[in-house]
Design a protein around this motif. Structure first.
Motif, PDB file in Angstrom:
ATOM      1  N   PHE A  43      31.909 -33.664  45.957  1.00 52.13           N
ATOM      2  CA  PHE A  43      31.740 -34.050  44.560  1.00 52.13           C
ATOM      3  C   PHE A  43      31.601 -32.837  43.641  1.00 52.13           C
ATOM      4  N   ALA A  44      30.953 -31.784  44.113  1.00 52.35           N
ATOM      5  CA  ALA A  44      30.828 -30.573  43.298  1.00 52.35           C
ATOM      6  C   ALA A  44      32.193 -29.945  43.060  1.00 52.35           C
ATOM      7  N   MET A  45      33.018 -29.883  44.107  1.00 54.21           N
ATOM      8  CA  MET A  45      34.335 -29.281  43.974  1.00 54.21           C
ATOM      9  C   MET A  45      35.263 -30.135  43.114  1.00 54.21           C
ATOM     10  N   THR A  46      35.255 -31.449  43.328  1.00 50.32           N
ATOM     11  CA  THR A  46      36.145 -32.297  42.537  1.00 50.32           C
ATOM     12  C   THR A  46      35.718 -32.347  41.070  1.00 50.32           C
ATOM     13  N   ALA A  47      34.425 -32.245  40.807  1.00 55.99           N
ATOM     14  CA  ALA A  47      33.963 -32.172  39.420  1.00 55.99           C
ATOM     15  C   ALA A  47      34.466 -30.889  38.766  1.00 55.99           C
ATOM     16  N   ALA A  48      34.372 -29.771  39.498  1.00 57.61           N
ATOM     17  CA  ALA A  48      34.875 -28.499  38.962  1.00 57.61           C
ATOM     18  C   ALA A  48      36.382 -28.562  38.741  1.00 57.61           C
ATOM     19  N   MET A  49      37.115 -29.174  39.654  1.00 54.65           N
ATOM     20  CA  MET A  49      38.564 -29.328  39.516  1.00 54.65           C
ATOM     21  C   MET A  49      38.912 -30.157  38.286  1.00 54.65           C
ATOM     22  N   ALA A  50      38.164 -31.251  38.089  1.00 53.66           N
ATOM     23  CA  ALA A  50      38.429 -32.121  36.947  1.00 53.66           C
ATOM     24  C   ALA A  50      38.173 -31.404  35.617  1.00 53.66           C
ATOM     25  N   LEU A  51      37.074 -30.670  35.551  1.00 48.40           N
ATOM     26  CA  LEU A  51      36.759 -29.921  34.337  1.00 48.40           C
ATOM     27  C   LEU A  51      37.810 -28.844  34.068  1.00 48.40           C
ATOM     28  N   ALA A  52      38.250 -28.174  35.143  1.00 49.55           N
ATOM     29  CA  ALA A  52      39.271 -27.135  34.990  1.00 49.55           C
ATOM     30  C   ALA A  52      40.601 -27.728  34.534  1.00 49.55           C
ATOM     31  N   ALA A  53      40.971 -28.872  35.105  1.00 45.20           N
ATOM     32  CA  ALA A  53      42.230 -29.518  34.727  1.00 45.20           C
ATOM     33  C   ALA A  53      42.193 -29.973  33.276  1.00 45.20           C
ATOM     34  N   SER A  54      41.052 -30.509  32.857  1.00 43.01           N
ATOM     35  CA  SER A  54      40.901 -30.947  31.471  1.00 43.01           C
ATOM     36  C   SER A  54      40.999 -29.764  30.506  1.00 43.01           C
ATOM     37  N   TYR A  55      40.360 -28.648  30.900  1.00 36.36           N
ATOM     38  CA  TYR A  55      40.420 -27.457  30.049  1.00 36.36           C
ATOM     39  C   TYR A  55      41.847 -26.938  29.947  1.00 36.36           C
ATOM     40  N   ALA A  56      42.569 -26.931  31.073  1.00 30.73           N
ATOM     41  CA  ALA A  56      43.954 -26.443  31.070  1.00 30.73           C
ATOM     42  C   ALA A  56      44.851 -27.340  30.234  1.00 30.73           C
ATOM     43  N   ALA A  57      44.597 -28.647  30.257  1.00 29.69           N
ATOM     44  CA  ALA A  57      45.475 -29.581  29.556  1.00 29.69           C
ATOM     45  C   ALA A  57      45.117 -29.751  28.085  1.00 29.69           C
ATOM     46  N   PHE A  58      43.806 -29.716  27.773  1.00 25.69           N
ATOM     47  CA  PHE A  58      43.377 -30.052  26.417  1.00 25.69           C
ATOM     48  C   PHE A  58      42.575 -28.959  25.720  1.00 25.69           C
ATOM     49  N   GLY A  59      42.288 -27.869  26.424  1.00 25.49           N
ATOM     50  CA  GLY A  59      41.535 -26.785  25.807  1.00 25.49           C
ATOM     51  C   GLY A  59      40.039 -27.020  25.794  1.00 25.49           C
ATOM     52  N   THR A  60      39.586 -28.098  26.372  1.00 19.80           N
ATOM     53  CA  THR A  60      38.161 -28.386  26.482  1.00 19.80           C
ATOM     54  C   THR A  60      37.911 -29.096  27.801  1.00 19.80           C
ATOM     55  N   ALA A  61      36.769 -28.806  28.417  1.00 21.59           N
ATOM     56  CA  ALA A  61      36.496 -29.356  29.739  1.00 21.59           C
ATOM     57  C   ALA A  61      35.983 -30.784  29.679  1.00 21.59           C
ATOM     58  N   LEU A  62      35.220 -31.100  28.649  1.00 20.93           N
ATOM     59  CA  LEU A  62      34.557 -32.401  28.582  1.00 20.93           C
ATOM     60  C   LEU A  62      35.400 -33.401  27.811  1.00 20.93           C
ATOM     61  N   THR A  63      36.188 -34.164  28.541  1.00 27.81           N
ATOM     62  CA  THR A  63      37.015 -35.219  27.964  1.00 27.81           C
ATOM     63  C   THR A  63      36.929 -36.454  28.854  1.00 27.81           C
ATOM     64  N   MET A  64      37.433 -37.565  28.355  1.00 32.30           N
ATOM     65  CA  MET A  64      37.486 -38.766  29.186  1.00 32.30           C
ATOM     66  C   MET A  64      38.421 -38.558  30.373  1.00 32.30           C
ATOM     67  N   HIS A  65      39.452 -37.742  30.155  1.00 24.21           N
ATOM     68  CA  HIS A  65      40.371 -37.451  31.253  1.00 24.21           C
ATOM     69  C   HIS A  65      39.645 -36.733  32.399  1.00 24.21           C
ATOM     70  N   SER A  66      38.715 -35.855  32.059  1.00 24.74           N
ATOM     71  CA  SER A  66      37.996 -35.135  33.117  1.00 24.74           C
ATOM     72  C   SER A  66      37.155 -36.107  33.943  1.00 24.74           C
ATOM     73  N   ALA A  67      36.582 -37.116  33.298  1.00 23.04           N
ATOM     74  CA  ALA A  67      35.813 -38.123  34.026  1.00 23.04           C
ATOM     75  C   ALA A  67      36.725 -38.932  34.942  1.00 23.04           C
ATOM     76  N   GLU A  68      37.899 -39.320  34.422  1.00 18.53           N
ATOM     77  CA  GLU A  68      38.856 -40.071  35.230  1.00 18.53           C
ATOM     78  C   GLU A  68      39.358 -39.216  36.393  1.00 18.53           C
ATOM     79  N   TRP A  69      39.692 -37.963  36.107  1.00 18.23           N
ATOM     80  CA  TRP A  69      40.201 -37.083  37.145  1.00 18.23           C
ATOM     81  C   TRP A  69      39.139 -36.796  38.212  1.00 18.23           C
ATOM     82  N   PHE A  70      37.885 -36.727  37.800  1.00 20.58           N
ATOM     83  CA  PHE A  70      36.816 -36.509  38.780  1.00 20.58           C
ATOM     84  C   PHE A  70      36.831 -37.598  39.850  1.00 20.58           C
TER      85      PHE A  70
END
Length: 257
Positions: free
Chosen positions: A108-135
């Motif tokens: 869960f720690a790794m997938t949370a980090a992956m989701a935040l990183a993916a959100s930042y790469a896609a939208f320029g911010t880590a905290l998005t609804m997409h990051s929650a879905e991706w997590f």
């Protein structure tokens, strides 16, 4: 009365150690390396003795009446193997049979980090609804991967508590593939008509099975959530995996349509 300091030679001897470890062309003992590293980090001067052949290793074990190497000696006294050394130095020694949540925490720690990183790469911010879905979707994929490493062992453990698998054994083999497929489709945002019902179905069956086994039947068994060889106890964390899938499916059902 003032205590007299120990002679320098005695203090040096007390902080010296000898490690006998197997080092051949085909095998370098990992626990020998760990023992040497631990001693050096604890401030010991290490006399590193290599056992270069199987015959030399067998002769050493016969001479000292031991079954394994490495063997550590401190100030001429045999301490024992790597675990014995850790105990001698006041370090914790893992119990191979003890239950632990570490594998799940790591996932869960790794997938949370992956989701935040993916959100930042896609939208320029880590905290998005997409990051929650991706997590949740990333977690499903990684958990499926762990199960798929040894489907036979996973299925054997899974059959111990899953209600549907007990009635239809092939479901125990299909489960990790279904979980992985749903997770991948959720990451891609494609074929919701497949990912949503699959996640909703396996998540609901799993949640009911875990709840019955743990909270109604009061069974003390291991969870197959991170693969069949884990020591993770069946309980809240196992329930969380299934609830996450159900929540993701329900969220997608209403937010994507």
């Amino acid at each position: 009365m003032t205590a007299t300091a120990a002679p320098a030679a005695t203090r040096t001897e007390a902080r010296s150690a000898t490690v006998f470890r197997m080092v051949t062309d085909q095998h370098v003992c990992p626990y020998g390396l760990k023992a040497k590293d631990l001693l050096e980090r604890e401030g010991f001067t290490v006399d590193d003795r290599w056992l270069r052949t199987r015959e030399e290793t067998d002769a050493f074990k016969a001479e000292h009446g031991v079954r394994t190497t490495p063997q550590t000696f401190i100030a001429g006294e045999r301490v024992g193997g790597y675990d014995d050394l850790r105990r001698r130095l006041g370090k914790a020694v893992a119990d191979p049979d003890a239950t632990t949540y570490k594998p799940v925490v790591a996932v869960f720690a790794m997938t949370a980090a992956m989701a935040l990183a993916a959100s930042y790469a896609a939208f320029g911010t880590a905290l998005t609804m997409h990051s929650a879905e991706w997590f949740i979707a990333f977690s499903m994929c990684v958990l499926a991967l762990l199960k798929l490493q040894d489907v036979e062992t996973f299925s054997s453990m899974f059959l111990g508590y899953d209600l549907l698998a007990k009635r239809w054994v092939r479901y125990a083999y299909a489960y990790p593939f279904c979980e992985g497929l749903a997770g991948i489709l959720m990451i891609a945002g494609a074929l919701d008509w497949i990912s949503i019902p699959v996640a909703l179905f396996i998540g609901t069956v799993g949640a009911v099975s875990v709840f019955k086994a743990v909270y109604l039947d009061k069974r003390d068994i291991k969870c197959a959530c991170v693969g069949g060889s884990s020591k993770v106890p069946l309980g809240f964390v196992s329930l969380t995996e299934n609830v996450m899938m159900v929540a993701m499916a329900v969220w997608m059902l209403f937010s994507h349509h």
